[in-house]
Each structure stands twice: as C-alpha cells, then as structure tokens.
Write a protein that holds these residues in place. Structure first.
Motif, PDB file in Angstrom:
ATOM      1  N   LEU A  95       0.824  -1.202   0.000  1.00 53.67           N
ATOM      2  CA  LEU A  95       0.000   0.000   0.000  1.00 53.67           C
ATOM      3  C   LEU A  95       0.862   1.258   0.000  1.00 53.67           C
ATOM      4  O   LEU A  95       0.590   2.204  -0.747  1.00 53.67           O
ATOM      5  CB  LEU A  95      -0.953  -0.003   1.205  1.00 53.67           C
ATOM      6  N   TYR A  96       1.886   1.269   0.827  1.00 53.79           N
ATOM      7  CA  TYR A  96       2.780   2.424   0.827  1.00 53.79           C
ATOM      8  C   TYR A  96       3.500   2.547  -0.516  1.00 53.79           C
ATOM      9  O   TYR A  96       3.737   3.652  -1.018  1.00 53.79           O
ATOM     10  CB  TYR A  96       3.788   2.292   1.971  1.00 53.79           C
ATOM     11  N   MET A  97       3.825   1.406  -1.098  1.00 50.78           N
ATOM     12  CA  MET A  97       4.490   1.399  -2.400  1.00 50.78           C
ATOM     13  C   MET A  97       3.602   2.018  -3.471  1.00 50.78           C
ATOM     14  O   MET A  97       4.084   2.717  -4.379  1.00 50.78           O
ATOM     15  CB  MET A  97       4.853  -0.033  -2.764  1.00 50.78           C
ATOM     16  N   ILE A  98       2.295   1.803  -3.395  1.00 49.96           N
ATOM     17  CA  ILE A  98       1.373   2.395  -4.360  1.00 49.96           C
ATOM     18  C   ILE A  98       1.414   3.912  -4.276  1.00 49.96           C
ATOM     19  O   ILE A  98       1.403   4.615  -5.308  1.00 49.96           O
ATOM     20  CB  ILE A  98      -0.051   1.863  -4.131  1.00 49.96           C
ATOM     21  N   GLU A  99       1.476   4.451  -3.067  1.00 51.66           N
ATOM     22  CA  GLU A  99       1.543   5.907  -2.918  1.00 51.66           C
ATOM     23  C   GLU A  99       2.835   6.458  -3.524  1.00 51.66           C
ATOM     24  O   GLU A  99       2.820   7.463  -4.251  1.00 51.66           O
ATOM     25  CB  GLU A  99       1.445   6.278  -1.440  1.00 51.66           C
ATOM     26  N   ASP A 100       3.964   5.803  -3.228  1.00 53.79           N
ATOM     27  CA  ASP A 100       5.247   6.246  -3.787  1.00 53.79           C
ATOM     28  C   ASP A 100       5.258   6.145  -5.306  1.00 53.79           C
ATOM     29  O   ASP A 100       5.705   7.067  -6.004  1.00 53.79           O
ATOM     30  CB  ASP A 100       6.383   5.385  -3.222  1.00 53.79           C
ATOM     31  N   ALA A 101       4.782   5.011  -5.823  1.00 55.23           N
ATOM     32  CA  ALA A 101       4.787   4.812  -7.271  1.00 55.23           C
ATOM     33  C   ALA A 101       3.851   5.798  -7.963  1.00 55.23           C
ATOM     34  O   ALA A 101       4.174   6.343  -9.028  1.00 55.23           O
ATOM     35  CB  ALA A 101       4.382   3.377  -7.605  1.00 55.23           C
ATOM     36  N   THR A 143       2.683  -8.866  -4.129  1.00 54.65           N
ATOM     37  CA  THR A 143       2.459  -8.413  -5.503  1.00 54.65           C
ATOM     38  C   THR A 143       0.974  -8.398  -5.850  1.00 54.65           C
ATOM     39  O   THR A 143       0.478  -7.441  -6.461  1.00 54.65           O
ATOM     40  CB  THR A 143       3.221  -9.316  -6.485  1.00 54.65           C
ATOM     41  N   GLU A 144       0.265  -9.425  -5.475  1.00 55.96           N
ATOM     42  CA  GLU A 144      -1.158  -9.496  -5.799  1.00 55.96           C
ATOM     43  C   GLU A 144      -1.939  -8.397  -5.095  1.00 55.96           C
ATOM     44  O   GLU A 144      -2.861  -7.804  -5.681  1.00 55.96           O
ATOM     45  CB  GLU A 144      -1.692 -10.884  -5.455  1.00 55.96           C
ATOM     46  N   VAL A 145      -1.576  -8.078  -3.848  1.00 56.93           N
ATOM     47  CA  VAL A 145      -2.211  -6.957  -3.154  1.00 56.93           C
ATOM     48  C   VAL A 145      -1.894  -5.651  -3.883  1.00 56.93           C
ATOM     49  O   VAL A 145      -2.777  -4.810  -4.111  1.00 56.93           O
ATOM     50  CB  VAL A 145      -1.740  -6.885  -1.685  1.00 56.93           C
ATOM     51  N   GLY A 178     -12.056   2.117  -4.115  1.00 58.44           N
ATOM     52  CA  GLY A 178     -12.151   2.444  -2.710  1.00 58.44           C
ATOM     53  C   GLY A 178     -12.295   1.193  -1.866  1.00 58.44           C
ATOM     54  O   GLY A 178     -12.985   0.250  -2.252  1.00 58.44           O
ATOM     55  N   PHE A 179     -11.630   1.169  -0.713  1.00 58.19           N
ATOM     56  CA  PHE A 179     -11.691  -0.002   0.161  1.00 58.19           C
ATOM     57  C   PHE A 179     -11.685   0.363   1.647  1.00 58.19           C
ATOM     58  O   PHE A 179     -12.009  -0.469   2.490  1.00 58.19           O
ATOM     59  CB  PHE A 179     -10.530  -0.952  -0.131  1.00 58.19           C
ATOM     60  N   ALA A 180     -11.301   1.594   1.984  1.00 60.78           N
ATOM     61  CA  ALA A 180     -11.124   1.985   3.383  1.00 60.78           C
ATOM     62  C   ALA A 180     -12.317   2.803   3.871  1.00 60.78           C
ATOM     63  O   ALA A 180     -12.760   3.747   3.199  1.00 60.78           O
ATOM     64  CB  ALA A 180      -9.836   2.787   3.541  1.00 60.78           C
ATOM     65  N   GLU A 181     -12.816   2.442   5.051  1.00 62.10           N
ATOM     66  CA  GLU A 181     -13.977   3.143   5.605  1.00 62.10           C
ATOM     67  C   GLU A 181     -13.574   4.541   6.065  1.00 62.10           C
ATOM     68  O   GLU A 181     -12.637   4.715   6.844  1.00 62.10           O
ATOM     69  CB  GLU A 181     -14.538   2.361   6.796  1.00 62.10           C
ATOM     70  N   PRO A 182     -14.282   5.586   5.600  1.00 63.77           N
ATOM     71  CA  PRO A 182     -13.909   6.961   5.968  1.00 63.77           C
ATOM     72  C   PRO A 182     -14.299   7.293   7.405  1.00 63.77           C
ATOM     73  O   PRO A 182     -15.272   6.772   7.939  1.00 63.77           O
ATOM     74  CB  PRO A 182     -14.692   7.811   4.969  1.00 63.77           C
ATOM     75  N   ASN A 183     -13.520   8.142   8.003  1.00 68.92           N
ATOM     76  CA  ASN A 183     -13.828   8.667   9.332  1.00 68.92           C
ATOM     77  C   ASN A 183     -15.075   9.545   9.236  1.00 68.92           C
ATOM     78  O   ASN A 183     -15.139  10.435   8.383  1.00 68.92           O
ATOM     79  CB  ASN A 183     -12.630   9.483   9.833  1.00 68.92           C
ATOM     80  N   PRO A 184     -16.081   9.338  10.098  1.00 72.16           N
ATOM     81  CA  PRO A 184     -17.273  10.193  10.020  1.00 72.16           C
ATOM     82  C   PRO A 184     -16.993  11.647  10.384  1.00 72.16           C
ATOM     83  O   PRO A 184     -17.759  12.544  10.017  1.00 72.16           O
ATOM     84  CB  PRO A 184     -18.229   9.548  11.029  1.00 72.16           C
ATOM     85  N   ARG A 198      -9.860   5.349  -1.499  1.00 73.03           N
ATOM     86  CA  ARG A 198      -8.756   4.639  -2.126  1.00 73.03           C
ATOM     87  C   ARG A 198      -7.445   5.287  -1.708  1.00 73.03           C
ATOM     88  O   ARG A 198      -7.409   6.361  -1.088  1.00 73.03           O
ATOM     89  CB  ARG A 198      -8.884   4.684  -3.643  1.00 73.03           C
ATOM     90  N   LEU A 199      -6.346   4.654  -2.081  1.00 71.73           N
ATOM     91  CA  LEU A 199      -5.034   5.241  -1.842  1.00 71.73           C
ATOM     92  C   LEU A 199      -4.801   6.396  -2.796  1.00 71.73           C
ATOM     93  O   LEU A 199      -5.186   6.359  -3.964  1.00 71.73           O
ATOM     94  CB  LEU A 199      -3.947   4.174  -2.029  1.00 71.73           C
ATOM     95  N   GLU A 200      -4.156   7.425  -2.309  1.00 67.13           N
ATOM     96  CA  GLU A 200      -3.816   8.595  -3.119  1.00 67.13           C
ATOM     97  C   GLU A 200      -2.315   8.888  -2.974  1.00 67.13           C
ATOM     98  O   GLU A 200      -1.724   8.617  -1.928  1.00 67.13           O
ATOM     99  CB  GLU A 200      -4.626   9.814  -2.662  1.00 67.13           C
ATOM    100  N   PRO A 201      -1.684   9.452  -3.999  1.00 66.80           N
ATOM    101  CA  PRO A 201      -2.287   9.816  -5.280  1.00 66.80           C
ATOM    102  C   PRO A 201      -2.458   8.601  -6.191  1.00 66.80           C
ATOM    103  O   PRO A 201      -1.613   7.709  -6.205  1.00 66.80           O
ATOM    104  CB  PRO A 201      -1.267  10.782  -5.885  1.00 66.80           C
ATOM    105  N   HIS A 202      -3.566   8.584  -6.918  1.00 72.22           N
ATOM    106  CA  HIS A 202      -3.823   7.522  -7.886  1.00 72.22           C
ATOM    107  C   HIS A 202      -3.342   7.969  -9.258  1.00 72.22           C
ATOM    108  O   HIS A 202      -3.636   9.074  -9.698  1.00 72.22           O
ATOM    109  CB  HIS A 202      -5.313   7.208  -7.946  1.00 72.22           C
ATOM    110  N   SER A 203      -2.581   7.094  -9.932  1.00 73.14           N
ATOM    111  CA  SER A 203      -2.095   7.406 -11.277  1.00 73.14           C
ATOM    112  C   SER A 203      -2.763   6.470 -12.271  1.00 73.14           C
ATOM    113  O   SER A 203      -2.487   5.267 -12.305  1.00 73.14           O
ATOM    114  CB  SER A 203      -0.572   7.255 -11.346  1.00 73.14           C
ATOM    115  N   GLU A 204      -3.633   7.011 -13.073  1.00 71.03           N
ATOM    116  CA  GLU A 204      -4.379   6.233 -14.058  1.00 71.03           C
ATOM    117  C   GLU A 204      -3.417   5.630 -15.081  1.00 71.03           C
ATOM    118  O   GLU A 204      -2.535   6.297 -15.596  1.00 71.03           O
ATOM    119  CB  GLU A 204      -5.394   7.129 -14.774  1.00 71.03           C
ATOM    120  N   GLY A 205      -3.587   4.354 -15.347  1.00 76.92           N
ATOM    121  CA  GLY A 205      -2.767   3.694 -16.360  1.00 76.92           C
ATOM    122  C   GLY A 205      -1.519   3.022 -15.835  1.00 76.92           C
ATOM    123  O   GLY A 205      -0.887   2.249 -16.570  1.00 76.92           O
TER     124      GLY A 205
END
Length: 340
Positions: A88-94, A142-144, A153-159, A171-178
C-alpha cells in the motif's frame, strides 16, 4: 524497432579507482546519466534495487527526481524485491513518481535475488505467513499491490475527518491512471513468466534464469518469452504486452573501450547456483569491434523476441563514459540490426 534503455545497479565504493565513491555520487550521477541518455535518444533509464548493499536501494526518490529533470525517457526499475515491500505504501510512492513524470514510470518488480544478509526482509518487518516461503510472500505482496493499483475504494472513511472526503469508501492517493498496465515482473523461470502473464504484467528477463533445458542461455530465454506470450493469449488480455531483456554489450570503438572490455570476443554463458539449490544459467556478455559485434548479436534469439533491450552499464566508470557506451550502441549497432 526496439526500445533501448540502460540498466544501472548503482554500485559505489570509496576506492579511489571508482568514479562513484558514495551513495550521494551514485544518486546524482544516475540522474545525470538519465538526462544524457534522453539527449542521446535512448528510450529508458532503469535501476536495480538491492538492500543492505553499497548500491541503489530506495528507487522512488531517484525516479521522481529523474522524472522532474527529463521529459521523454521512460523511468523504471529492474527489479524491486517484493519480499521487502509494503504494497500500500508502495502504491503511494509509485503513484507520486508516475505523476511527476507524466506517466513514464515502468515499474519492474519480482521475488528478488539472494541478498547481502540472511532473510533481510525480516528486518523490514515482514515474514511469510503460515504455509508460505519467502517467494510466496513476495507473490502475495504483488497481488495486493496489483489489486490496489486499480484505484478502487476499500477503506472506511472517518465520520469526522480532518478534511472533507469524497463519497464512498476511500482509495489510496495519489492515484495514477494507467500505471497498472506499466507493471513488469522479473521472471527467473518459465513458470513465473506464465504466472506474470496471467496477472497481466509485462515481462522482464535479465541475464540469468533457471537452467531448465541445458541449452544456451539465449535459447532458453527466447523459449521463456514464447511461453509467456502463449500464457498471455490464453488469459484473454486485450492489450499487447511488453517484454524486455537485459544484456551487457560493449562496442569497442576506442582504445579506452578495448582497455576496459577487450577480451577477444570469447565470452560465453556460465552455470551457477542461486540459494545453493537452484541451478541457474548466466548469459554471456558481448564486447567486440562493431562489425563482429553485429554478427554475434544477430544470433541472440531472445533479443530478437523482445521489444525492449536494457543495456547494463558499468556505472562506476562515470557518466561521460557510460553515455559513450550507450551512444555507441545507438549509432553503430542498433541501425545495422534493424532495432532503430
């Protein structure tokens, strides 16, 4: 036509004979070499990742810096060891590195190779689950990573959040399309290449693989690529996958080239063992006068099969010399072989 880039391991040593004597030297020179390679017309700047070693280790700051200094060249890794990674942290960095480069990130990942320390991933806080070994843990990470890259989106937001949230799960941000289509798997065997194809990853094949048939390295690697493409087709993916191979190739055009690499064109494959149990074949390097080098490379079946060629560079010889090595391949070798 082939895309041609370089692959640097980012070695450094305090030896006075080295042109890269510190981690700072390697990082700054890696950026400078990527800029020089882009100016020469190369297509990619790729970097190896090794932990606990005097080599490049944390790729995302480097890739982001190169992305900010360049405008066209692909930037990537070959490969990140997924045994060590928080997906998950790797997704943010990438995602951040990809956005900085405007969608030029080509991220090579894998199970990784033998490291400098015993079970180094344990020091990073990871250990295989019940019934897993380290390779299975890498594939699970890798599969995760691939699943979360889709941006669902997968994480429940704080009310009562600090800042307003969009509706629904986060979802995790920043998201890079493609970016999901620009993930590569470094495969050491035919089976892992086929697994990568089923998951929709591009294929990276380096200068070593499991010795599965006893044939010359380039033939085994070509068979691996063909098995990968067959598995890709069987999986029903709609896009065309990319395949890269790595090679050490030196055109001997100057006295300095001959002093460094002039060995009479007698290089050959070699056999060794990975983790003391897996028999592996290591591909030959190429170093010769341009005319002879062209004839030798014509016989390499795996290079012919691949759409991308990564030239491993001796980074400790400095930016200017490595730019010369890349330029020689682009100008003297690639046109004669129909690569450019």
């Amino acid at each position: 036509m082939k895309k041609i880039g370089f692959l640097s391991f980012g070695h450094w040593t305090p030896s006075p004979q080295s042109g890269a004597r510190s981690a700072s030297d390697v990082l700054h020179q890696s950026i400078d070499l990527a800029v020089a390679a882009e100016e020469l017309g190369a297509d990619g700047a790729y970097f190896r990742v090794h932990h606990f070693a005097r080599q490049l280790a944390s790729p995302f700051p480097l890739l982001a810096a190169i992305g900010a200094r360049t405008s066209r060249i692909e930037i990537g890794t070959g490969v990140i060891d997924m045994r060590y990674e928080n997906p998950l942290y790797m997704i943010e960095d990438a995602g951040a590195a990809d956005l900085i480069s405007n969608g030029r990130l080509q991220l090579g990942i894998s199970r990784g190779s033998p490291e400098q320390v015993v079970d180094g991933w344990r020091y990073f806080g990871y250990q295989p689950g019940e019934g897993e070994d380290a390779s299975a843990m890498a594939r699970r990470h890798t599969e995760v990573f691939l699943d979360m890259l889709a941006g669902k989106g997968f994480a429940e937001p704080n009310p009562r959040p600090m800042f307003p949230n969009p509706p629904g799960l986060l979802r995790l941000e920043p998201h890079s399309e493609g970016l999901r289509e620009r993930i590569w798997w470094g495969a050491g065997s035919n089976a892992t290449a086929e697994w990568a194809a089923k998951l929709g990853m591009n294929l990276q094949s380096s200068t070593l693989k499991d010795d599965e048939t006893g044939e010359p390295f380039h033939k085994q690697q070509a068979d691996q690529i063909r098995a990968y493409r067959a598995a890709w087709k069987e999986a029903g993916h709609t896009r065309t996958p990319r395949v890269s191979v790595s090679r050490s190739i030196f055109a001997l055009t100057t006295d300095m080239d001959r002093a460094y690499f002039g060995r009479g064109g007698k290089e050959s494959d070699s056999i060794g063992y990975i983790d003391e149990k897996t028999r592996a074949i290591f591909g030959r390097s190429y170093a010769d006068e341009p005319e002879r080098l062209i004839e030798q490379l014509k016989e390499d079946e795996a290079i012919a099969e691949a759409d991308t060629l990564l030239l491993t560079v001796p980074n400790q010889l400095g930016v200017a010399y490595n730019a010369h090595v890349i330029e020689d391949i682009l100008t003297h070798i690639a046109p004669a072989l129909g690569w450019r």
